[in-house]
Structure formats: C-alpha cells, structure tokens
Design a protein around this motif. Structure first.
Motif, PDB file in Angstrom:
ATOM      1  N   ILE A   1      24.177  25.727   0.895  1.00 27.28           N
ATOM      2  CA  ILE A   1      22.761  25.824   1.242  1.00 27.28           C
ATOM      3  C   ILE A   1      22.460  27.225   1.753  1.00 27.28           C
ATOM      4  N   TYR A   2      21.319  27.763   1.339  1.00 24.27           N
ATOM      5  CA  TYR A   2      20.878  29.071   1.805  1.00 24.27           C
ATOM      6  C   TYR A   2      19.418  28.977   2.249  1.00 24.27           C
ATOM      7  N   TYR A   3      19.100  29.568   3.401  1.00 21.29           N
ATOM      8  CA  TYR A   3      17.729  29.583   3.895  1.00 21.29           C
ATOM      9  C   TYR A   3      17.149  30.984   3.741  1.00 21.29           C
TER      10      TYR A   3
ATOM     11  N   ALA B   1      10.302  29.495   5.893  1.00 24.66           N
ATOM     12  CA  ALA B   1      11.658  29.307   5.374  1.00 24.66           C
ATOM     13  C   ALA B   1      11.634  28.471   4.097  1.00 24.66           C
ATOM     14  N   VAL B   2      12.526  28.811   3.198  1.00 26.91           N
ATOM     15  CA  VAL B   2      12.712  28.036   1.969  1.00 26.91           C
ATOM     16  C   VAL B   2      14.191  27.696   1.848  1.00 26.91           C
TER      17      VAL B   2
ATOM     18  N   ALA C   1      11.527  26.841  11.618  1.00 21.81           N
ATOM     19  CA  ALA C   1      11.174  26.928  10.204  1.00 21.81           C
ATOM     20  C   ALA C   1      12.285  26.348   9.325  1.00 21.81           C
ATOM     21  N   GLU C   2      13.529  26.652   9.664  1.00 20.67           N
ATOM     22  CA  GLU C   2      14.655  26.138   8.888  1.00 20.67           C
ATOM     23  C   GLU C   2      14.782  24.625   9.020  1.00 20.67           C
ATOM     24  N   GLN C   3      14.537  24.097  10.219  1.00 17.82           N
ATOM     25  CA  GLN C   3      14.590  22.643  10.417  1.00 17.82           C
ATOM     26  C   GLN C   3      13.533  21.953   9.562  1.00 17.82           C
ATOM     27  N   GLU C   4      12.345  22.531   9.513  1.00 13.00           N
ATOM     28  CA  GLU C   4      11.284  21.937   8.703  1.00 13.00           C
ATOM     29  C   GLU C   4      11.622  22.003   7.211  1.00 13.00           C
ATOM     30  N   ALA C   5      12.206  23.115   6.790  1.00 13.63           N
ATOM     31  CA  ALA C   5      12.597  23.250   5.388  1.00 13.63           C
ATOM     32  C   ALA C   5      13.675  22.233   5.034  1.00 13.63           C
ATOM     33  N   ALA C   6      14.608  22.023   5.961  1.00 16.27           N
ATOM     34  CA  ALA C   6      15.672  21.038   5.739  1.00 16.27           C
ATOM     35  C   ALA C   6      15.093  19.630   5.655  1.00 16.27           C
ATOM     36  N   ALA C   7      14.132  19.329   6.523  1.00 13.62           N
ATOM     37  CA  ALA C   7      13.497  18.011   6.510  1.00 13.62           C
ATOM     38  C   ALA C   7      12.761  17.790   5.189  1.00 13.62           C
TER      39      ALA C   7
END
Length: 243
Positions: free
Chosen positions: A174-176, A191-192, A211-217
């Motif tokens: 995985i890459y953010y 974040a993507v 931002a990363e947590q939201e992208a993961a969700a």
C-alpha cells in the motif's frame, strides 16, 4: 446559503436562531469577520454528548460484547469519517458559514469541517432544548451505523485494517500519495491510497494521519462492497478529498 429552516427540518429539531448561526460559523468565517465567536465551543459540547449517547446505546444493546469491542464500535461511529458521511447525507455543507479561502477550496465538502459542524449542531440542540432531545438526535443520526458491525470492527484503525485486508488478498504493498495545501494555521491534506498503481480510496484532513485514515476507510469500504470496485482513474496524479 440555503434557509436554515430547511436544515432544522432535516435534523428534526428546533434550535434558536442565534445558537444555530453560531453552530454553523466556522473559524475561517469568524476570522474574516472581525473575530466573532466560532462553533468550536459548541463542537466541544456536542462531542461529549455524542460520545455518551453512543456509549450508552452500545452498552445497553450489546450485553455480551466485551469492553474492547464496545470501544471499537464507539470509535468508528464517532469518527470524523462517520460524522462527515452523515453531514453529507443531510446536505449540511451548504449551510456552513465559511471564509473565502475555505469556500474557494470546497470547504463545505471537507470531512473535518463537516464532522466538527455536526458536533456543534448536537451541542446547539442540547442548549436550545434538553439532553434527551440531543440524545434522540444523536441516535437518529448514528443509528444506522451501529448496525454495520463489520465496518465498525474495522473503524478503530482503518490503516491497520486495510493493511490486513490487502495482505489477505495478496494485492501488494500500500502507498499513500499525500499533498498539503493552505497556510500553516489552516493546513489541509489530501491522501489517495494506491495499491500497485491503482487508486482505491481518497481522504482529507488537517493532518497527514487523518487524511490517510480516511483514505484507508474509503478503500476498505470499496473493497468490501457488494459491487465491483470502481477505481478513480488518474487519482494518483491528482489527489482529492472524498466526496
């Protein structure tokens, strides 16, 4: 801006005009209008009411669940992403008073602003009515989420849950891709989440972590949806917050 009467209709509560306006006043608007009061104190109040109402419901309705699982479910329900999703369904963004900078960067759709405003509206409901009215509002808003056991279980740490999911499906690393914008005092990050060059989820927040947590969700829900995932073409080159 739309009439606030419409917002109250959607919420199903009555809030006096002055308190409602305060609940909808973001700090960016307050700063540009002579430092008038913001909704942050109401947000603080609403956050406590939200947390207690959800905790009370989870405790009473799940007598066999251990403390750890109850905590996970509460964390997911009161998260920025969950509250922002509720706000989007209600169309709260169109009623928020925002400064010019936030308006130009589509602040009415930013998860952090939407979530904070929802908490402020809960606090305003309490002040204009009573604790029971505020509690009933909370349960109307989050009730459907409390039934989503699978998502709630993952919600306490979406990045970890997404890492486990990707590993179980042997999808790769995985890459953010994260980009920041705005001044230091009002920084926003987009974040993507990408796997093997394909974008699976987007998110935004006032920190890279948020931002990363939201992208993961977003990615977790995409990969666990019943329908075939619809990936965002070109997202790796142009990150944007989730809609």
């Amino acid at each position: 801006m739309s009439s606030t009467e419409e917002l109250l209709k959607r919420l199903g509560v009555s809030i006096d005009a002055e308190t409602l306006r305060l609940a909808l006043t973001h700090r960016s608007y307050a700063y540009e209008n002579g430092g008038i009061p913001t909704n942050e104190r109401l947000e603080f109040l609403g956050d406590s009411i939200l947390g207690f109402s959800v905790t009370d419901s989870l405790y009473r309705d799940n007598p066999d669940l251990p403390e750890g699982e109850l905590a996970k479910r509460r964390s997911a329900v009161v998260s920025t992403r969950a509250l922002a999703g509720i706000a989007r369904e209600l169309g709260v963004g169109e009623f928020i008073y925002l400064g010019q900078g936030e308006r130009l960067t589509d602040g009415k759709n930013k998860s952090s602003i939407l979530a904070d405003t929802m908490e402020a509206l809960i606090g305003a409901t309490y002040l204009s009515n009573d604790i029971e009215t505020a509690r009933q509002l909370v349960m109307r808003l989050v009730g459907p989420l409390l039934k989503d056991a699978a998502a709630l279980g993952a919600g306490t740490d979406w990045k970890t849950s997404m890492q486990e999911l990707a590993a179980s499906r042997q999808m790769g690393s995985i890459y953010y891709a994260v980009e920041g914008s705005g001044p230091d005092h009002a920084r926003n990050f987009e974040a993507v989440l990408q796997i093997a060059g394909t974008a699976y989820g987007k998110g935004s927040g006032h920190s890279k972590k948020e931002a990363e947590q939201e992208a993961a969700a977003d990615a977790w829900r995409t990969l666990n949806s019943k329908n075939k995932p619809q990936h965002t073409a070109g997202a790796s080159a142009d990150p944007a917050h989730s809609a």
